[in-house]
Write a protein that holds these residues in place. Structure first.
Motif, PDB file in Angstrom:
ATOM      1  N   ILE A   1     -35.617  -1.313 -23.967  1.00 37.79           N
ATOM      2  CA  ILE A   1     -35.459  -2.284 -22.855  1.00 37.79           C
ATOM      3  C   ILE A   1     -34.379  -2.314 -22.089  1.00 37.79           C
ATOM      4  O   ILE A   1     -33.360  -2.386 -22.625  1.00 37.79           O
ATOM      5  CB  ILE A   1     -35.871  -3.675 -23.663  1.00 37.79           C
ATOM      6  N   VAL A   2     -34.604  -2.202 -20.785  1.00 47.02           N
ATOM      7  CA  VAL A   2     -33.612  -2.194 -19.798  1.00 47.02           C
ATOM      8  C   VAL A   2     -33.353  -3.625 -19.162  1.00 47.02           C
ATOM      9  O   VAL A   2     -34.478  -4.236 -19.005  1.00 47.02           O
ATOM     10  CB  VAL A   2     -33.747  -1.174 -18.774  1.00 47.02           C
TER      11      VAL A   2
ATOM     12  N   GLU B   1     -28.758 -12.430 -17.147  1.00 48.06           N
ATOM     13  CA  GLU B   1     -28.663 -13.214 -17.961  1.00 48.06           C
ATOM     14  C   GLU B   1     -29.115 -12.278 -19.421  1.00 48.06           C
ATOM     15  O   GLU B   1     -29.833 -11.537 -19.495  1.00 48.06           O
ATOM     16  CB  GLU B   1     -29.791 -14.172 -18.095  1.00 48.06           C
ATOM     17  N   ASP B   2     -28.487 -12.614 -20.667  1.00 45.72           N
ATOM     18  CA  ASP B   2     -28.919 -12.145 -21.703  1.00 45.72           C
ATOM     19  C   ASP B   2     -30.454 -12.468 -22.229  1.00 45.72           C
ATOM     20  O   ASP B   2     -30.714 -13.538 -21.871  1.00 45.72           O
ATOM     21  CB  ASP B   2     -27.875 -12.696 -22.798  1.00 45.72           C
TER      22      ASP B   2
ATOM     23  N   ALA C   1     -28.492  -7.754 -23.736  1.00 47.25           N
ATOM     24  CA  ALA C   1     -27.432  -8.162 -22.686  1.00 47.25           C
ATOM     25  C   ALA C   1     -27.788  -7.960 -21.463  1.00 47.25           C
ATOM     26  O   ALA C   1     -28.249  -7.016 -21.109  1.00 47.25           O
ATOM     27  CB  ALA C   1     -25.818  -7.971 -23.355  1.00 47.25           C
ATOM     28  N   ALA C   2     -27.206  -8.924 -20.448  1.00 50.03           N
ATOM     29  CA  ALA C   2     -27.336  -8.560 -19.190  1.00 50.03           C
ATOM     30  C   ALA C   2     -26.797  -7.301 -18.850  1.00 50.03           C
ATOM     31  O   ALA C   2     -25.674  -7.022 -19.339  1.00 50.03           O
ATOM     32  CB  ALA C   2     -26.518  -9.714 -18.373  1.00 50.03           C
TER      33      ALA C   2
ATOM     34  N   GLY D   1     -33.109  -9.153  -7.106  1.00 51.05           N
ATOM     35  CA  GLY D   1     -33.004  -8.986  -8.754  1.00 51.05           C
ATOM     36  C   GLY D   1     -32.102  -9.327  -9.215  1.00 51.05           C
ATOM     37  O   GLY D   1     -31.736  -9.787 -10.172  1.00 51.05           O
ATOM     38  N   MET D   2     -30.825  -9.659  -8.186  1.00 51.88           N
ATOM     39  CA  MET D   2     -29.680  -9.951  -8.579  1.00 51.88           C
ATOM     40  C   MET D   2     -29.120 -11.336  -8.262  1.00 51.88           C
ATOM     41  O   MET D   2     -28.284 -12.034  -8.669  1.00 51.88           O
ATOM     42  CB  MET D   2     -28.416  -9.182  -8.305  1.00 51.88           C
TER      43      MET D   2
END
Length: 884
Positions: free
Chosen positions: A660-661, A666-667, A694-695, A270-271
């Motif tokens: 929202i998490v 990325e934004d 925001a990210a 995920g990163m």
């Protein structure tokens, strides 16, 4: 270096009491051989577990003959290596005693050149009963341990054997004996690579990889060490035996530094991506290669930040300078019979973790150190490993022999695992610091044992770890605030295990009263599905309080706790099978409630690892994946609540707050529509917002009061749904209710179901005339991983679920050849369908008022067989990105 495996066929096992002999193939154990020979019944079936212990009171011998040729005998050094002996053995080679072992977590090597014969040889391993050993063990004065973990046999702490093999509150009491990993003959002449360590230096976007081989010599000749790294020029260095009195080079003596051009960094799932570099270390002289070892490594920095902040002290994995919210679960051994922990089970489990967006797994300290494959897969899938040392919930008598054994055990495993990109931290033990701090039974143990704890986990073991792995973070215990019995369960620093939801029967809302910095254990139980339950029961056992069902529930009063929480949230199910389904929904709700709360407080909390990922036998437990690899509702929900972009709704009285998490780098701009609907799908009100998330942050809506839009409706008649348009056709849904689900006036409707065939799979389309929460799909007899599951249906919102053909696993005699075949196998569970008077059965599109998919009641007499219970027929997915 020559290698000769002694595993495979050709072994025989002898019962030392009866002298009966059985054919065996290593890896094998007493229980695997007796089971495959028909001597014992399946210990996982009904209450058979209770009949097994008498066999484990006896000693057994595993032996085999093997031949050694002249070429092998010409080597200077010949070793016999044992990579997994469980546990107390006397080893004989050609009639001579070679060694005694008492630690299953160790690797043992013995020089045997002078004991081998050209031609025929015999290896003879006498396994002594672990039950007899712990019964006869005499502790040192003032060091008798009276602790016994829930569900376990007393005395397991006196032996370096997987503590859970003596039982746990989710596992059977089956302290087996045998060979669970490779046995081999390894031979070399002149020089041999004994071990290799790695050190990475990251600076200003550049990486230098330091490679340090330890060389063992049998002859004082100079040799060349060559190190090759993917995409880089090879580097060589000369080495030789400089002191005839020592056969091995010292740490740092042969270290070479290799600059990596354009380094590709390894990231958690995920990163970013998980590029891996191949490193080959070779020993050469001219064109002759004496030995070589290969490794796959990832270039990354990883540590744990404990910086002070406004909330106390953070506890957070930091990878390549980026903070990571840890999302995952706790891992236990995949089977109680260790030879059955085979590649298929390991691979499917790690792939399932990846599919649910895990980026972290905790290897729990009451089991064992998994195989190399486990860590290779975590490297490949980007799953950071929190690695406990193998101690849990107990006190240990630190004799001189025990100290030497655990230091060697630590060295063996640190050297084996330290090169893995996935290795995130070493942790001393599970729950022992917390136990010594305030658990009642621990307070009854002697001060000498308390002192031994500090010596073991805050001096001996961290020192042994650092000597062999200076780059990986060490943490003394879990939970802990940093050691020295300094309030190990504090919320504002370190990691926490939170069990008031479940053990103390607090409501799910209790999670929201806490703001842990890192939650490394919390959980909630459920039953496995009906196919798994049928694998260990007969029809007369299908009651959760039957002796069989209670024997497959190891947590005291566990079944009663499930019913208590069920009574707080749902109507009583109409039959046994519906009870199993509702228990899984309940479990999913509990963990979802906790994870969403802690992710909403990202930055203050930086990790949730629920208990537990998997089972080691078919059982009611906290797992999200059952013994056969079947995903429970919780695991499907984890695919959403652990997603990089995860929405949630909080209802306070009649006000709605949307979150929202964004764990991506990325934004994001997300368009949100929030609606309050009746159960029949009529919109009472709605509003829209734009979320600029925001990210690495959390977006929270302003919140809206919805009560004055009820228009005479009761809160029992309405629900809230939020639609999140993430762009590029990606839309997420989340829903919530104001009252417990048991009080909702759900419309008596069922989903309309249609299946069509695609080139490589099937498309399941579901529609509803109103709100249907917790739709769960399954197949009657076959197994598969659905692209989505455990979701809600809403009026005029078609839901499409995909199934891959090559992911369908059918038992013998069952085939799914086309869309109709899948439709005939499909079982659709719904909340309305779980209780009397709730709803009729789901309908097919073609026969809206006619033939329906087979109901669950019609399956009561059917036995969902599994081809091989103990290797585990588990659904696979070739495309690892099929669930998003």
């Amino acid at each position: 270096m020559k290698h000769m495996s002694l595993c495979g066929t050709g072994w025989k096992m002898t019962d030392c009491s009866s002298k009966e002999t059985y054919a065996a193939a290593a890896p094998c154990s007493v229980l695997s051989v007796l089971l495959e020979s028909g001597v014992i019944k399946d210990p996982y079936y009904r209450e058979n577990e209770k009949s097994i212990l008498p066999y484990l009171e006896k000693d057994f011998i595993l032996s085999r003959n093997f031949n050694v040729d002249g070429e092998l005998m010409q080597e200077d050094c010949i070793e016999l290596a044992f990579y997994g002996l469980d546990t107390i053995t006397e080893i004989f080679l050609n009639g001579e005693k070679l060694a005694i072992t008492k630690n299953m977590h160790r690797t043992y090597r013995f020089e045997v050149k002078d004991r081998l014969h050209m031609g025929a040889n015999e290896l003879f391993i006498h396994f002594h009963s672990p039950l007899q050993y712990i019964r006869d063990y005499l502790p040192q004065p003032h060091k008798e341990v009276t602790l016994c973990p829930a569900g376990a046999l007393p005395g397991g702490q006196y032996l370096r054997k997987a503590q859970s093999s003596f039982g746990w509150d989710w596992g059977p009491q089956l302290p087996d004996m045998g060979i669970f990993r490779e046995i081999s003959i390894e031979a070399f002449s002149y020089a041999h690579i004994r071990e290799v360590s790695f050190f990475q230096e990251h600076m200003d976007g550049e990486v230098t990889l330091f490679v340090d081989p330890i060389i063992e010599f049998s002859d004082p000749i100079p040799v060349e060490i060559e190190v090759r790294v993917t995409g880089e020029e090879p580097v060589t260095v000369m080495t030789r035996m400089t002191d005839p009195s020592r056969r091995m080079t010292e740490k740092g003596e042969n270290e070479v530094g290799i600059p990596i051009h354009d380094p590709q960094l390894w990231w958690p799932n995920g990163m970013g991506a998980q590029p891996l570099y191949n490193v080959k270390v070779s020993l050469k002289k001219a064109d002759k290669v004496y030995d070589e070892k290969s490794f796959r490594i990832g270039l990354r920095t990883i540590t744990v930040s404990r910086e002070a902040d406004e909330y106390g002290e953070e506890f957070c994995f930091v990878v390549n300078g980026q903070k990571m919210f840890a999302k995952g679960a706790n891992y236990i051994p995949e089977d109680a019979i260790y030879p059955y922990i085979r590649e298929e089970k390991i691979r499917t489990l790690i792939e399932s973790a990846y599919l649910a967006h895990f980026n972290c797994l905790r290897v729990w300290g009451g089991g064992y150190y998994p195989s190399d494959l486990f860590y290779d897969l975590c490297d490949a899938y980007g799953i950071v490993v929190w690695q406990d040392l193998m101690y849990a919930c107990n006190a240990y008598d630190l004799t001189t022999g025990f100290e030497n054994s655990i230091l060697a055990e630590t060295r063996d495993n640190v050297i084996r695992l330290r090169h893995h990109a996935c290795l995130g931290l070493w942790c001393g033990n599970n729950e022992m610091e917390s136990g010594w701090h305030h658990w009642g039974e621990f307070q009854k143990q002697s001060p000498q044992l308390r002192a031994d704890y500090i010596k073991m986990f805050e001096y001996l073991l961290p020192k042994a770890v650092r000597e062999n792995d200076e780059q990986t973070f060490y943490w003394p215990s879990s939970p802990s605030s940093g050691g020295c019995f300094d309030e190990p369960d504090r919320e504002d620093r370190g990691d926490v295990h939170y069990w008031e939801v479940w053990h103390e029967q607090k409501p799910f809302s209790a999670f929201q009263e806490h703001y842990f910095r890192f939650l490394s254990e919390f959980g909630f139980q459920s039953f496995p599905g009906i196919k798994t339950v049928r694998s260990f029961t007969e029809p007369e056992d299908l009651n959760i309080f039957s002796p069989v069902m209670e024997s497959h529930q190891k947590n005291p009063a566990g079944n009663g706790k499930i019913l208590y929480y069920l009574s707080e949230n749902f109507r009583y199910p109409k039959d046994f099978e519906q009870l199993l389904y509702v228990s899984q929904i309940l479990q999913g709700m509990a963990i979802k409630s906790g994870v969403e709360h802690f992710r909403r407080h990202r930055g203050r909390c930086m990790g949730t690892l629920y208990w537990q990922l998997n089972d080691n036998w078919p059982v009611a437990s906290w797992s999200s994946i059952d013994y056969y690899g079947r995903w429970k509702a919780l695991h499907y929900l984890a695919c959403r609540f652990y997603a990089p972009l995860a929405p949630s709704i909080v209802l306070k009285d009649t006000a709605a707050f949307v979150y929202i998490v964004n764990d991506t780098r990325e934004d994001m701009l997300i368009r949100v529509k929030v609606s309050m609907l009746t159960m029949e799908g009529k919109e009472l009100t709605s509003y829209r917002e734009e979320a600029k998330c925001a990210a690495g942050s959390v977006w929270k809506s302003r919140g809206r009061e919805l009560g004055h839009f009820l228009n005479g409706h009761s809160l029992r008649d309405v629900y809230v749904v939020a639609e999140f348009d993430c762009g590029e056709g990606k839309v997420l849904y989340e829903d919530a209710v104001f009252v417990p689900y048991k009080h909702l006036r759900l419309a008596p409707i069922a989903p309309l179901v249609d299946v069509t065939e695609t080139e490589d799979g099937y498309m399941i389309r579901l529609q509803a005339e109103g709100y249907i929460p917790f739709v769960y799909l399954d197949l009657q007899l076959a197994d598969v991983i659905f692209s989505d599951n455990t979701f809600s249906l809403h009026k005029d919102k078609e839901k499409i679920v995909y199934v891959q053909k090559d992911g369908i696993h059918c038992p013998e005699g069952v085939e799914i050849r086309d869309a109709q075949g899948l439709l005939d196998q499909l079982v659709v569970y719904t909340l309305q369908g779980s209780y009397d008077g709730g709803v009729k059965a789901p309908e097919t599109e073609e026969e809206h008022t006619g033939k329906t998919t087979e109901t669950k009641e019609e399956l009561t007499g059917k036995n969902a067989e599994t081809k091989d219970k103990h290797t585990g027929k588990i659904a696979e997915t070739k495309d690892k990105k099929s669930i998003k």
